[in-house]
Design an enzyme around this catalytic site. Structure first.
Site, PDB file in Angstrom:
ATOM      1  N   ASP A  97       0.863  -1.176   0.000  1.00 46.56           N
ATOM      2  CA  ASP A  97       0.000   0.000   0.000  1.00 46.56           C
ATOM      3  C   ASP A  97       0.903   1.231   0.000  1.00 46.56           C
ATOM      4  O   ASP A  97       2.125   1.109   0.088  1.00 46.56           O
ATOM      5  CB  ASP A  97      -0.950  -0.028   1.196  1.00 46.56           C
ATOM      6  CG  ASP A  97      -0.226   0.126   2.511  1.00 46.56           C
ATOM      7  OD1 ASP A  97       1.022   0.232   2.503  1.00 46.56           O
ATOM      8  OD2 ASP A  97      -0.877   0.132   3.555  1.00 46.56           O
ATOM      9  N   ASP A 273      -7.821  -7.443   0.507  1.00 43.92           N
ATOM     10  CA  ASP A 273      -6.927  -7.636   1.639  1.00 43.92           C
ATOM     11  C   ASP A 273      -7.690  -7.209   2.873  1.00 43.92           C
ATOM     12  O   ASP A 273      -8.580  -6.372   2.797  1.00 43.92           O
ATOM     13  CB  ASP A 273      -5.666  -6.768   1.535  1.00 43.92           C
ATOM     14  CG  ASP A 273      -5.949  -5.348   1.984  1.00 43.92           C
ATOM     15  OD1 ASP A 273      -6.579  -4.607   1.210  1.00 43.92           O
ATOM     16  OD2 ASP A 273      -5.585  -4.979   3.115  1.00 43.92           O
ATOM     17  N   CYS A 311     -12.896 -28.542   7.730  1.00 41.23           N
ATOM     18  CA  CYS A 311     -11.642 -27.888   7.333  1.00 41.23           C
ATOM     19  C   CYS A 311     -10.503 -28.900   7.366  1.00 41.23           C
ATOM     20  O   CYS A 311     -10.399 -29.696   8.294  1.00 41.23           O
ATOM     21  CB  CYS A 311     -11.337 -26.724   8.275  1.00 41.23           C
ATOM     22  SG  CYS A 311      -9.779 -25.890   7.923  1.00 41.23           S
ATOM     23  N   CYS A 313      -7.266 -28.057   7.349  1.00 40.47           N
ATOM     24  CA  CYS A 313      -5.998 -27.419   7.740  1.00 40.47           C
ATOM     25  C   CYS A 313      -5.326 -28.228   8.852  1.00 40.47           C
ATOM     26  O   CYS A 313      -5.976 -28.998   9.563  1.00 40.47           O
ATOM     27  CB  CYS A 313      -6.233 -25.968   8.165  1.00 40.47           C
ATOM     28  SG  CYS A 313      -6.670 -25.734   9.898  1.00 40.47           S
ATOM     29  N   CYS A 316      -7.047 -28.091  12.287  1.00 46.68           N
ATOM     30  CA  CYS A 316      -8.286 -28.864  12.443  1.00 46.68           C
ATOM     31  C   CYS A 316      -8.045 -30.369  12.367  1.00 46.68           C
ATOM     32  O   CYS A 316      -8.776 -31.151  12.972  1.00 46.68           O
ATOM     33  CB  CYS A 316      -9.296 -28.443  11.378  1.00 46.68           C
ATOM     34  SG  CYS A 316      -9.891 -26.758  11.636  1.00 46.68           S
ATOM     35  N   HIS A 342      -5.544 -21.669  10.660  1.00 51.32           N
ATOM     36  CA  HIS A 342      -6.921 -22.044  10.339  1.00 51.32           C
ATOM     37  C   HIS A 342      -7.669 -20.921   9.626  1.00 51.32           C
ATOM     38  O   HIS A 342      -8.299 -21.144   8.598  1.00 51.32           O
ATOM     39  CB  HIS A 342      -7.703 -22.466  11.590  1.00 51.32           C
ATOM     40  CG  HIS A 342      -9.163 -22.560  11.284  1.00 51.32           C
ATOM     41  ND1 HIS A 342      -9.701 -23.630  10.600  1.00 51.32           N
ATOM     42  CD2 HIS A 342     -10.162 -21.660  11.447  1.00 51.32           C
ATOM     43  CE1 HIS A 342     -10.985 -23.396  10.376  1.00 51.32           C
ATOM     44  NE2 HIS A 342     -11.293 -22.209  10.882  1.00 51.32           N
TER      45      HIS A 342
HETATM   46 ZN   LIG Z   1      -8.934 -25.454   9.991  1.00 51.38          ZN
END
Ligand SMILES: [Zn+2]
Length: 375
Positions: A97, A273, A311, A313, A316, A342
């Site tokens: 930015d 963003d 999820c 990830c 998780c 996550h």
């Molecule tokens: Zn997750």
């Protein structure tokens, strides 16, 4: 690596039922599929996220803040160390930015004139001055793939007269940035213009028209998510997006929630963003397929289940809600790491699903399902 490549953008597919576009940004640091969410790496680091984690998430572009990097460690030092990519060992693309927003957020420390903005460092109180030309030079020193013009982010609420003066100042600064940029532009990087005009459609239209004449490589919508009601924000995005060139990337700055992203994609926005997924993660607020979870809540004290059963990830797959709650309440540093991992997975997975649904002309249905699920 695709060093030497010219910056470019292509719309690959337009959704049949909405304004959504599936596209790709070509950068000297790789291709970025759009619509894209860019994790915020304020001071040359996405907080609590090692670069390897970002790469595993297939994050292709991150954001850096000119204001923070200019103050510490300084853009000249970063340049001597080979630029921001080399300094932070990040091979993906970087958008910086212009610093206008950070200066805006430290309002008590700044004063604005035609020449630029004077501000005091929030770190040591030192006096600094950003001109349109200087923020271009700083971003060139950083070597960002996408640089942004200096703008005056109009506060909310602002009357029409003040918003008009602010928008016109931003437009004059945008021209100075563009003129200065052209002296050193080799086509490998991009400078984006920023539409201002507060909550007034007529001012947004005039801002977009003025900036379109300057022929920026991409266009951003700035000055939103600064306190205005949601419906007003959506109204402004909806009326501004169609005013931006079809063949250029459109970036909605500082927005937002998962619902905001889905809605704005439907209005034709390509880039986003926001600090929300990373900041919320550190505060123990987690986005899941079943809604938001405050991990500190007592209801999770003995919950052996995963944070989000839908999820994939590492957080998780491996840890229970009870353990994540314990880490958060104990102030363990890993709490921020696992939570951020996550939340960013949630955001980037959602963008991946959005891109896929646009390709299949299914985004309209998906939008309806999301709206039902999120409301
Ligand atoms: Zn997750």
């Amino acid at each position: 690596m695709t060093a030497g490549m010219k910056f470019g953008f292509e719309v690959l597919h337009k959704d049949v039922r909405t304004g959504a576009r599936r596209g790709v940004l070509h950068t000297a640091h790789g291709d970025v599929p759009t619509p894209v969410f860019m994790p915020v790496g304020t001071a040359g680091a996405v907080k609590a996220m090692p670069n390897g984690f970002l790469e595993a998430l297939e994050a292709r572009i991150i954001l850096g803040n000119t204001y923070h990097l200019y103050l510490r460690p300084g853009h000249e030092r970063i340049e001597r160390l080979g630029g921001l990519h080399s300094f932070m060992a990040w091979n993906g693309a970087i958008l910086t930015d212009s610093g206008g927003y950070q200066v805006f957020s430290h309002r008590e420390l700044r004063s604005i004139s035609e020449e630029g903005v004077a501000f005091r460092s929030h770190l040591d109180g030192s006096r600094n001055f950003f001109t349109p030309e200087k923020v271009v030079d700083i971003q060139c020193a950083l070597g960002s793939d996408v640089a942004m013009v200096l703008d005056d982010c109009t506060a909310y609420p602002a009357g029409h007269i003040d918003a008009e003066a602010s928008m016109e100042l931003s437009a004059r600064w945008a021209k100075k940035c563009r003129d200065h940029w052209r002296k050193q532009d080799d086509g490998r990087r991009a400078l984006f213009g920023i539409v201002q005009g507060s909550v007034y459609p007529d001012l947004r239209k005039r801002s977009a028209e003025a900036l379109n004449q300057l022929d920026f490589t991409g266009m951003a919508i700035g000055g939103l998510s600064v306190g205005e009601p949601k419906d007003v924000m959506y109204e402004i995005v909806e009326c501004t997006a169609p005013l931006l060139p079809w063949d250029r990337p459109r970036y909605l700055m500082g927005v937002g929630t998962p619902e905001d992203l889905v809605r704005a994609v439907a209005m034709g926005i390509d880039m986003f963003d926001c600090v929300l997924p990373t900041r919320n993660a550190r505060n123990g607020c987690l986005f899941t397929s079943q809604g938001k979870i405050l991990i500190k809540n007592a209801v999770y004290a003995e919950d052996p289940g995963p944070l989000d059963p839908n999820c994939a990830c590492p957080t998780c797959r491996r840890y229970s809600r009870a353990y994540l709650r314990h880490l958060f309440l104990s102030g363990e540093h890993l709490s921020a790491v696992y939570n951020t991992l996550h939340n960013l997975t949630f955001y980037l997975d959602m963008m991946q699903k959005i891109r896929h649904s646009i390709e299949l002309d299914f985004f309209g249905n998906w939008l309806e399902q999301m709206e039902k699920g999120l409301s």
